[in-house]
Design a protein around this motif. Structure first.
Motif, PDB file in Angstrom:
ATOM      1  N   SER A 110      31.512  63.991  -3.950  1.00 23.23           N
ATOM      2  CA  SER A 110      31.269  62.567  -4.159  1.00 23.23           C
ATOM      3  C   SER A 110      29.766  62.317  -4.270  1.00 23.23           C
ATOM      4  O   SER A 110      28.946  63.126  -3.837  1.00 23.23           O
ATOM      5  CB  SER A 110      31.844  61.753  -2.998  1.00 23.23           C
ATOM      6  OG  SER A 110      31.183  62.064  -1.789  1.00 23.23           O
ATOM      7  N   ASP A 144      36.683  48.945  -6.143  1.00 25.45           N
ATOM      8  CA  ASP A 144      35.735  49.425  -5.134  1.00 25.45           C
ATOM      9  C   ASP A 144      34.297  49.348  -5.653  1.00 25.45           C
ATOM     10  O   ASP A 144      33.386  49.001  -4.908  1.00 25.45           O
ATOM     11  CB  ASP A 144      36.054  50.864  -4.719  1.00 25.45           C
ATOM     12  CG  ASP A 144      37.357  50.972  -3.956  1.00 25.45           C
ATOM     13  OD1 ASP A 144      37.793  49.966  -3.365  1.00 25.45           O
ATOM     14  OD2 ASP A 144      37.942  52.071  -3.970  1.00 25.45           O
ATOM     15  N   PHE A 145      34.107  49.688  -6.935  1.00 24.68           N
ATOM     16  CA  PHE A 145      32.774  49.561  -7.535  1.00 24.68           C
ATOM     17  C   PHE A 145      32.336  48.097  -7.479  1.00 24.68           C
ATOM     18  O   PHE A 145      31.235  47.783  -7.066  1.00 24.68           O
ATOM     19  CB  PHE A 145      32.773  50.018  -9.003  1.00 24.68           C
ATOM     20  CG  PHE A 145      32.661  51.487  -9.199  1.00 24.68           C
ATOM     21  CD1 PHE A 145      31.449  52.138  -9.068  1.00 24.68           C
ATOM     22  CD2 PHE A 145      33.780  52.226  -9.541  1.00 24.68           C
ATOM     23  CE1 PHE A 145      31.338  53.498  -9.264  1.00 24.68           C
ATOM     24  CE2 PHE A 145      33.685  53.593  -9.740  1.00 24.68           C
ATOM     25  CZ  PHE A 145      32.467  54.228  -9.605  1.00 24.68           C
ATOM     26  N   VAL A 161      33.177  58.872 -12.851  1.00 24.22           N
ATOM     27  CA  VAL A 161      32.554  58.079 -11.794  1.00 24.22           C
ATOM     28  C   VAL A 161      31.039  58.068 -11.940  1.00 24.22           C
ATOM     29  O   VAL A 161      30.387  57.053 -11.676  1.00 24.22           O
ATOM     30  CB  VAL A 161      33.001  58.552 -10.395  1.00 24.22           C
ATOM     31  CG1 VAL A 161      32.368  59.876 -10.020  1.00 24.22           C
ATOM     32  CG2 VAL A 161      32.654  57.518  -9.348  1.00 24.22           C
ATOM     33  N   THR A 185      31.525  46.920  -3.868  1.00 26.37           N
ATOM     34  CA  THR A 185      30.308  47.544  -3.353  1.00 26.37           C
ATOM     35  C   THR A 185      29.072  46.930  -3.991  1.00 26.37           C
ATOM     36  O   THR A 185      28.121  46.536  -3.306  1.00 26.37           O
ATOM     37  CB  THR A 185      30.328  49.061  -3.590  1.00 26.37           C
ATOM     38  OG1 THR A 185      31.460  49.606  -2.919  1.00 26.37           O
ATOM     39  CG2 THR A 185      29.062  49.713  -3.095  1.00 26.37           C
ATOM     40  N   THR A 211      37.654  56.796  -6.670  1.00 25.55           N
ATOM     41  CA  THR A 211      37.125  55.446  -6.469  1.00 25.55           C
ATOM     42  C   THR A 211      37.717  54.515  -7.516  1.00 25.55           C
ATOM     43  O   THR A 211      37.669  54.794  -8.711  1.00 25.55           O
ATOM     44  CB  THR A 211      35.582  55.437  -6.575  1.00 25.55           C
ATOM     45  OG1 THR A 211      35.054  56.360  -5.619  1.00 25.55           O
ATOM     46  CG2 THR A 211      35.020  54.058  -6.315  1.00 25.55           C
ATOM     47  N   HIS A 217      28.151  54.117   0.996  1.00 24.28           N
ATOM     48  CA  HIS A 217      29.400  54.293   0.242  1.00 24.28           C
ATOM     49  C   HIS A 217      29.418  55.680  -0.388  1.00 24.28           C
ATOM     50  O   HIS A 217      28.372  56.244  -0.671  1.00 24.28           O
ATOM     51  CB  HIS A 217      29.514  53.228  -0.848  1.00 24.28           C
ATOM     52  CG  HIS A 217      30.897  53.047  -1.375  1.00 24.28           C
ATOM     53  ND1 HIS A 217      31.843  52.332  -0.698  1.00 24.28           N
ATOM     54  CD2 HIS A 217      31.496  53.520  -2.483  1.00 24.28           C
ATOM     55  CE1 HIS A 217      32.974  52.351  -1.385  1.00 24.28           C
ATOM     56  NE2 HIS A 217      32.780  53.072  -2.475  1.00 24.28           N
ATOM     57  N   ARG A 218      30.617  56.201  -0.590  1.00 28.66           N
ATOM     58  CA  ARG A 218      30.812  57.450  -1.336  1.00 28.66           C
ATOM     59  C   ARG A 218      31.661  57.139  -2.569  1.00 28.66           C
ATOM     60  O   ARG A 218      32.692  56.491  -2.457  1.00 28.66           O
ATOM     61  CB  ARG A 218      31.506  58.494  -0.469  1.00 28.66           C
ATOM     62  CG  ARG A 218      30.614  59.082   0.588  1.00 28.66           C
ATOM     63  CD  ARG A 218      31.311  60.207   1.362  1.00 28.66           C
ATOM     64  NE  ARG A 218      30.380  60.841   2.264  1.00 28.66           N
ATOM     65  CZ  ARG A 218      30.181  60.446   3.525  1.00 28.66           C
ATOM     66  NH1 ARG A 218      30.861  59.430   4.009  1.00 28.66           N
ATOM     67  NH2 ARG A 218      29.302  61.074   4.282  1.00 28.66           N
ATOM     68  N   PHE A 219      31.190  57.618  -3.708  1.00 29.74           N
ATOM     69  CA  PHE A 219      31.895  57.408  -4.968  1.00 29.74           C
ATOM     70  C   PHE A 219      32.437  58.744  -5.457  1.00 29.74           C
ATOM     71  O   PHE A 219      31.684  59.727  -5.541  1.00 29.74           O
ATOM     72  CB  PHE A 219      30.951  56.840  -6.038  1.00 29.74           C
ATOM     73  CG  PHE A 219      30.365  55.506  -5.665  1.00 29.74           C
ATOM     74  CD1 PHE A 219      31.042  54.342  -5.955  1.00 29.74           C
ATOM     75  CD2 PHE A 219      29.137  55.429  -5.026  1.00 29.74           C
ATOM     76  CE1 PHE A 219      30.495  53.106  -5.619  1.00 29.74           C
ATOM     77  CE2 PHE A 219      28.580  54.211  -4.692  1.00 29.74           C
ATOM     78  CZ  PHE A 219      29.256  53.046  -4.983  1.00 29.74           C
ATOM     79  N   CYS A 220      33.721  58.791  -5.779  1.00 32.36           N
ATOM     80  CA  CYS A 220      34.316  60.001  -6.337  1.00 32.36           C
ATOM     81  C   CYS A 220      35.319  59.577  -7.401  1.00 32.36           C
ATOM     82  O   CYS A 220      35.493  58.384  -7.673  1.00 32.36           O
ATOM     83  CB  CYS A 220      34.982  60.847  -5.250  1.00 32.36           C
ATOM     84  SG  CYS A 220      36.454  60.098  -4.551  1.00 32.36           S
TER      85      CYS A 220
END
Length: 121
Positions: free
Chosen positions: A87, A111-112, A38, A115, A107, A101-104
């Motif tokens: 994240s 979603d990327f 990620v 966003t 994800t 947003h939170r990316f982990c």
């Protein structure tokens, strides 16, 4: 033909992104969700769409957490790794700004896209 030496600067976008990636990946080692994939995906998007010359890596007051600051789509954003949620948080403005947003590692690619499309739209 003149020889050109590589530019080594702590102020280039690429150097900031590289240092941030090393910091986040090192911080997440040993945790349930390692952040390699990620982090690389997120930073690739930042390098692709970030305003040239706007990206820098800074440390928090304690010197323990790397913060990436950049401009995307005319908006100033900060990114930092949160060990509690495992994240990377994307915030509006400063580290005190709202979490956008939170990316982990959970994800999804879509979603990327959603966003970052909202930022570039």
């Amino acid at each position: 033909m003149p020889q050109f030496a590589p530019v080594r600067s702590e102020t280039t976008d690429l150097d900031a992104v590289r240092r941030y990636a090393v910091s986040v990946i090192a911080q997440s080692e040993g945790e349930a969700l390692q952040m390699k994939t990620v982090t690389l995906a997120l930073l690739g998007g930042i390098m692709w769409r970030g305003a040239p010359g706007s990206t820098e890596m800074i440390q928090d007051e304690m010197g323990t957490n790397a913060i990436l600051s950049t401009t995307l789509g005319g908006r100033h954003l900060t990114f930092s790794y949160d060990q509690n949620t495992e994240s990377i948080e994307m915030r509006e403005g400063t580290m005190d700004g709202p979490v956008l947003h939170r990316f982990c590692n959970r994800t999804l690619v879509g979603d990327f896209e959603r966003t970052f499309s909202a930022l570039w739209g």
